[in-house]
Write a protein that holds these residues in place. Sequence first.
Motif, PDB file in Angstrom:
ATOM      1  N   LEU A   1       0.559  -1.762   0.232  1.00 47.42           N
ATOM      2  CA  LEU A   1      -0.073  -0.425   0.234  1.00 47.42           C
ATOM      3  C   LEU A   1       0.802   1.339   0.122  1.00 47.42           C
ATOM      4  O   LEU A   1       0.890   2.401  -0.442  1.00 47.42           O
ATOM      5  CB  LEU A   1      -1.113   0.189   1.654  1.00 47.42           C
ATOM      6  CG  LEU A   1      -2.207  -0.836   1.097  1.00 47.42           C
ATOM      7  CD1 LEU A   1      -3.012  -0.527   2.168  1.00 47.42           C
ATOM      8  CD2 LEU A   1      -2.418  -0.346   0.031  1.00 47.42           C
ATOM      9  N   GLU A   2       1.897   0.969   0.105  1.00 45.90           N
ATOM     10  CA  GLU A   2       3.358   2.220   0.794  1.00 45.90           C
ATOM     11  C   GLU A   2       3.470   2.610  -0.695  1.00 45.90           C
ATOM     12  O   GLU A   2       4.023   4.009  -0.888  1.00 45.90           O
ATOM     13  CB  GLU A   2       3.471   1.923   1.546  1.00 45.90           C
ATOM     14  CG  GLU A   2       3.666   2.153   3.215  1.00 45.90           C
ATOM     15  CD  GLU A   2       3.192   3.647   3.370  1.00 45.90           C
ATOM     16  OE1 GLU A   2       3.847   4.500   3.001  1.00 45.90           O
ATOM     17  OE2 GLU A   2       2.113   4.176   4.282  1.00 45.90           O
TER      18      GLU A   2
ATOM     19  N   ILE B   1       0.959   9.365  -5.633  1.00 45.50           N
ATOM     20  CA  ILE B   1       1.347  10.837  -5.410  1.00 45.50           C
ATOM     21  C   ILE B   1       2.388  11.328  -6.243  1.00 45.50           C
ATOM     22  O   ILE B   1       1.667  12.236  -6.661  1.00 45.50           O
ATOM     23  CB  ILE B   1       2.326  10.901  -3.759  1.00 45.50           C
ATOM     24  CG1 ILE B   1       1.474  10.209  -2.904  1.00 45.50           C
ATOM     25  CG2 ILE B   1       3.157  11.899  -3.849  1.00 45.50           C
ATOM     26  CD1 ILE B   1       1.757  10.329  -1.549  1.00 45.50           C
TER      27      ILE B   1
ATOM     28  N   GLU C   1       2.340   1.553  -3.255  1.00 43.35           N
ATOM     29  CA  GLU C   1       1.061   2.607  -4.405  1.00 43.35           C
ATOM     30  C   GLU C   1       0.652   3.484  -4.106  1.00 43.35           C
ATOM     31  O   GLU C   1       0.593   4.274  -4.937  1.00 43.35           O
ATOM     32  CB  GLU C   1      -0.844   1.199  -4.006  1.00 43.35           C
ATOM     33  CG  GLU C   1      -1.480   2.089  -4.917  1.00 43.35           C
ATOM     34  CD  GLU C   1      -2.351   1.135  -4.777  1.00 43.35           C
ATOM     35  OE1 GLU C   1      -3.955   1.524  -5.502  1.00 43.35           O
ATOM     36  OE2 GLU C   1      -2.660  -0.183  -3.762  1.00 43.35           O
ATOM     37  N   LYS C   2       0.713   4.258  -2.771  1.00 45.77           N
ATOM     38  CA  LYS C   2       0.515   5.375  -2.399  1.00 45.77           C
ATOM     39  C   LYS C   2       2.277   5.808  -3.379  1.00 45.77           C
ATOM     40  O   LYS C   2       0.792   7.289  -3.408  1.00 45.77           O
ATOM     41  CB  LYS C   2       0.499   5.422  -0.311  1.00 45.77           C
ATOM     42  CG  LYS C   2       0.995   6.969  -0.529  1.00 45.77           C
ATOM     43  CD  LYS C   2       0.717   7.401   1.578  1.00 45.77           C
ATOM     44  CE  LYS C   2       0.910   8.411   1.905  1.00 45.77           C
ATOM     45  NZ  LYS C   2       1.599   8.260   3.394  1.00 45.77           N
ATOM     46  N   LYS C   3       2.707   5.827  -3.101  1.00 43.58           N
ATOM     47  CA  LYS C   3       3.562   7.267  -3.915  1.00 43.58           C
ATOM     48  C   LYS C   3       3.649   6.902  -5.022  1.00 43.58           C
ATOM     49  O   LYS C   3       3.157   7.650  -5.460  1.00 43.58           O
ATOM     50  CB  LYS C   3       5.161   6.031  -3.386  1.00 43.58           C
ATOM     51  CG  LYS C   3       5.974   6.566  -1.924  1.00 43.58           C
ATOM     52  CD  LYS C   3       7.140   6.130  -1.718  1.00 43.58           C
ATOM     53  CE  LYS C   3       7.612   5.820  -0.411  1.00 43.58           C
ATOM     54  NZ  LYS C   3       8.727   5.346   0.252  1.00 43.58           N
TER      55      LYS C   3
END
Length: 76
Positions: free
Chosen positions: A20-21, A28, A23-25
């Motif tokens: 998830l981290e 962004i 995917e978040k990056k």
Amino acid sequence: MEKEALEKQVASGDATIEELEKEKKSLIHDMASTFEEGFQEALAQAVCMNLGINISKCDSTHHIVDGKVVPLEMDD
């Protein structure tokens, strides 16, 4: 036996968090790229509509304060 099951759940949760981290990056980055593309398109339109306009100080990380282009502060 229960301890092993819990350890597997924790490991699985850690892997999910890591995924998830990432995917978040990525999201962004995609959002920032889309914003920058839109900003560049707006500048191109401004130049097209106002031939000879100087846009050299225009930057997507700046804004207008008291009629001047200034760097955007992180807490703005």
